[in-house]
Structure formats: C-alpha cells, structure tokens
Write an enzyme that holds these catalytic residues in place. Structure first.
Site, short mmCIF file in Angstrom:
data_model
loop_
_atom_site.label_atom_id
_atom_site.label_comp_id
_atom_site.label_asym_id
_atom_site.label_seq_id
_atom_site.Cartn_x
_atom_site.Cartn_y
_atom_site.Cartn_z
N ARG A 24 0.98 -0.66 -0.28
CA ARG A 24 1.56 0.37 0.88
C ARG A 24 0.91 -0.66 2.30
NH1 ARG A 24 5.48 2.77 -1.28
NH2 ARG A 24 5.95 3.82 0.65
N HIS A 80 9.04 -6.62 -0.09
CA HIS A 80 9.08 -5.39 -0.54
C HIS A 80 9.93 -5.41 -1.82
CE1 HIS A 80 7.99 -0.88 0.22
NE2 HIS A 80 8.02 -1.30 -1.16
#
Length: 312
Positions: A227, A275
């Site tokens: 994250r 991502h």
C-alpha cells in the site's frame, strides 16, 4: 426464497464481473437475483468495489443487508464507515495471491541478478561479474498475511533466506518469523531486499520512514507492492539520494495514478509500476464471493472477515 445480491461498483466493473458472478452463484444451487440496480429494501448482500471512498456510502439504506463482500484485498476506504454495521469480508483468492507471488518473485530476481544493468546496456564494457547465489541474498517481508506468506515461501523455495515480520507471532514454514518492535529491528537489519506487504492501517502508515530506512543494510533494495501510505516518500528519496539504498521498485502510491510531476517518475533509482502487482481476477474472485453468500445463507461463518479493531 430468492437471495438478492447487489453489485455496487462502476458500470465497467459490472460488465467485467456479471457473467463470472452469475456462473459462480448458479453453481451454489441458490435461488438468487444479481443486479447492479435493486430496490434498497430488497438487498441482502452487497458485492462492493467502490469507485471512490467507500466510507462515503450510506449502508443504512439497506435494512435487510446481511454482509458486504469486498472485491479488493485492501478495505481501508470502507472499514471506518460508521453506517456499515454488518460483517465485512475482504477479498482473498488464489488468482490475486498468484499474481502477487509472480510480481514479487520477478522483481526480487531482477534485483538479485542485477538484470537492469544488462537490459539498459553496458556501453561495450564487458563486466563479467556473476551475482551471488540466492542463499547469499537475504529477503525480508513485512506482513505475513496470505500474500506475504505465499511470497515468502515462493522465495524460500528458490533458496533465498527469508525473514518475515508481523504484528503478532506467526509460524510459516520456510520463513524465519519475527514480531513486535524488537522483531522489526531484526527484520530490517537483515534485509538486502525488503518487500512491503502490510495492510494500510493507522499503525502501519509511514512504517518505512527515515528511522526504519536507516536500519536497512547499505545498498538494500525496497519493493512496495503493498500500500502506498506504508512509505514516507521524502524519506525514501533521501535514502536513495544518499546512496544508502540502491533502488526502490514501487507499485502502490499515496495518490494514484501517480501524478506526472512526482519525483519518483524521473528518479534514476526508482522503478514505477502502475499498481499491477496483483489485480483481482473476476473468474477466481467470483468463486470467493459466491462461497461467502452460500455460507451466509447456510448459517456458516463467512470467510476472510475483517477485524474492525485492527483495520484489516
């Protein structure tokens, strides 16, 4: 009785997930209705993939709601929603896990073997320097959940000495497991390559900061497929500029998409991937969602329930 399932997300995701969810739900034998447009008073389960901040959704509109089933492994955008009082399940499925294992293993091997120097060209210089064997390159993984454990075991099977750190004590075959504050210091000190796979909670934000970065060995590499808020961006850049760190390969960021003006894009010691380390796959995720709905209707415990007190 018909079980009513609302898909609460974007039209694009509905087009992607509708057929796999219909297939998986049909396989359970339930009489069900799946739609992206159901009267709120009929909704019993929500398949949730918010386009924005899930904390802004009003779940009090669904008086018969039994559970919210997230399509994402990360649930930080919804876990603090005060209107969400029913069970919340996060996504854990083998497709997502395998994707993460492949990304982490690929980039660990890339840095271990020094592949960038060969790919980017050596300007006619014959540097015949062989990399060490895997057994000589220490890997530390912060976070020993499903993803961290799977990645650690895959790397251990290749011969890397793998140390894993978690908030509480764990035992994972093939991995030296540490926990707590003292364990964190030990885990960082032996990290030639550091992989961040912690959840995003108040306790983990900026876990990689100036103090913890200084505990890494000289020339260490950082991989963050976890994250974005786990990393203090400015502290990371300072550690790279000083030469303490050799490289950072980053897949998640505080703001996504990563703004074009962010210094990560142009930094010679940073690799940005957009991502992609692990995406929820519709076919495999649908099976997990359908199984949880089957369990809910059968009165069985749901899988992958979120502990609100921990935030994951």
């Amino acid at each position: 009785m018909t079980t009513n399932v609302l898909f609460l997300s974007t039209p694009k995701r509905w087009a992607q997930y509708q057929a796999p969810l219909m297939r998986a739900l049909a396989a359970t034998g339930l009489d069900f209705q799946l739609s992206e447009d159901l009267p709120p008073e009929e909704v019993e389960y929500i398949v949730f993939a918010p386009a924005g901040r899930g904390v802004d959704h009003d779940f009090t509109r669904f008086p018969r709601l039994k559970a919210v089933l997230s399509l994402w492994a990360g649930i930080e955008t919804v876990v603090d929603n005060p209107t969400l009082t029913v069970p919340l399940a996060r996504m854990v499925d083998h497709g997502l896990t395998q994707g993460m294992v492949e990304w982490v293993t690929g980039h660990v091997l890339r840095h271990h073997l020094g592949m960038d120097a060969h790919i980017l060209g050596q300007n006619g210089t014959w540097n015949q320097i062989a990399p060490p064997l895997a057994r000589e390159r220490r890997v530390t993984i912060l976070g020993l959940g499903t993803l961290g454990s799977a990645c650690g075991q895959a790397l251990a099977s290749l011969g890397f000495p793998v140390t894993g750190w978690s908030r509480s004590a764990k035992s994972v075959e093939g991995i030296t497991c540490l926990h707590g504050a003292d364990g964190m210091h030990q885990a960082l000190a032996c990290a030639d390559i550091l992989v961040l796979l912690l959840p995003n909670t108040p306790a983990t934000r900026d876990v990689l900061n100036a103090e913890t970065l200084a505990q890494l060995p000289q020339g260490a590499v950082v991989l963050n497929p976890g994250r974005g808020p786990l990393v203090d961006d400015e502290a990371l850049l300072a550690a790279l500029d000083s030469g303490h760190l050799a490289h950072a390969t980053l897949d998640t960021f505080r703001v996504e998409p990563l703004p074009p003006e962010h210094p990560f894009w142009a930094h010679p010691k940073v690799t940005v991937t957009p991502h992609i380390a692990s995406e929820t796959r519709a076919d495999t995720a649908a099976d997990v969602i359908a199984e949880n709905i089957r369990r809910g209707e059968a009165g069985e415990p749901l899988l992958h329930l979120v502990d609100r007190s921990l935030g994951y």
